[in-house]
Write a protein that holds these residues in place. Structure first.
Motif, PDB file in Angstrom:
ATOM      1  N   GLU A  64       0.874  -1.052  -0.020  1.00  0.00           N
ATOM      2  CA  GLU A  64      -0.084   0.078  -0.109  1.00  0.00           C
ATOM      3  C   GLU A  64       0.747   1.313   0.065  1.00  0.00           C
ATOM      4  O   GLU A  64       0.530   2.195  -0.565  1.00  0.00           O
ATOM      5  CB  GLU A  64      -0.957   0.073   1.241  1.00  0.00           C
ATOM      6  N   TYR A  65       1.901   1.104   0.772  1.00  0.00           N
ATOM      7  CA  TYR A  65       2.973   2.285   0.926  1.00  0.00           C
ATOM      8  C   TYR A  65       4.278   1.889   0.466  1.00  0.00           C
ATOM      9  O   TYR A  65       4.771   0.400   0.580  1.00  0.00           O
ATOM     10  CB  TYR A  65       2.967   2.894   2.128  1.00  0.00           C
ATOM     11  N   ARG A  66       5.174   2.767   0.107  1.00  0.00           N
ATOM     12  CA  ARG A  66       6.571   2.213  -0.456  1.00  0.00           C
ATOM     13  C   ARG A  66       7.553   3.298   0.528  1.00  0.00           C
ATOM     14  O   ARG A  66       7.392   4.645   0.422  1.00  0.00           O
ATOM     15  CB  ARG A  66       6.946   2.648  -1.864  1.00  0.00           C
ATOM     16  N   ARG A  67       8.538   2.786   1.114  1.00  0.00           N
ATOM     17  CA  ARG A  67       9.193   3.785   2.022  1.00  0.00           C
ATOM     18  C   ARG A  67      10.398   4.243   1.281  1.00  0.00           C
ATOM     19  O   ARG A  67      11.101   3.350   0.678  1.00  0.00           O
ATOM     20  CB  ARG A  67       9.715   3.118   3.324  1.00  0.00           C
ATOM     21  N   LEU A  68      10.505   5.457   0.899  1.00  0.00           N
ATOM     22  CA  LEU A  68      11.891   5.907   0.155  1.00  0.00           C
ATOM     23  C   LEU A  68      12.362   7.219   0.954  1.00  0.00           C
ATOM     24  O   LEU A  68      11.501   7.809   1.674  1.00  0.00           O
ATOM     25  CB  LEU A  68      11.169   6.425  -1.275  1.00  0.00           C
ATOM     26  N   VAL A  69      13.448   7.456   0.588  1.00  0.00           N
ATOM     27  CA  VAL A  69      14.293   8.577   1.050  1.00  0.00           C
ATOM     28  C   VAL A  69      13.980   9.431   0.492  1.00  0.00           C
ATOM     29  O   VAL A  69      13.905   9.645  -0.993  1.00  0.00           O
ATOM     30  CB  VAL A  69      15.798   8.185   1.078  1.00  0.00           C
TER      31      VAL A  69
END
Length: 107
Positions: A64-69
């Motif tokens: 559902e979400y992507r963790r990105l810098v």
């Protein structure tokens, strides 16, 4: 999860990120965009990331979400790179949150 973060994370301050905010249901969706979205930045112990990824459903084959810098600007004006959870699904049909502030958005 909020209680866990409150006891183990260190609040660095309010920040903004370039993007647009939508209402999924009782929670928001941050997507790439031209607006500004406000939120909080926390220092989080490395050991909590897998648990937080699971909570945000970022650890699935179809997340559902992507963790990105992503670059964020603290209220002090300081820019830093922070992990940000970006919504990974279509926002068509979702209500856009004008002003980019989830906590002050109308219900």
């Amino acid at each position: 999860m909020g209680a866990r973060l409150a006891s183990q994370a260190h609040w660095l301050g309010q920040a903004q990120v370039r993007g647009d905010l939508y209402r999924v249901s009782w929670y928001p969706a941050l997507v790439s965009g031209e607006g500004l979205v406000v939120g909080d930045v926390y220092g989080i112990p490395e050991r909590l990331w897998p648990e937080l990824d699971h909570f945000e459903e970022a650890d699935r084959a179809d997340p559902e979400y992507r963790r990105l810098v992503s670059p964020v600007q603290l209220a002090s004006g300081l820019w830093l790179d922070a992990w940000v959870y970006w919504y990974a699904r279509p926002v068509k049909g979702l209500a856009r949150i004008s002003g980019g502030d989830w906590l002050n958005a109308p219900p």
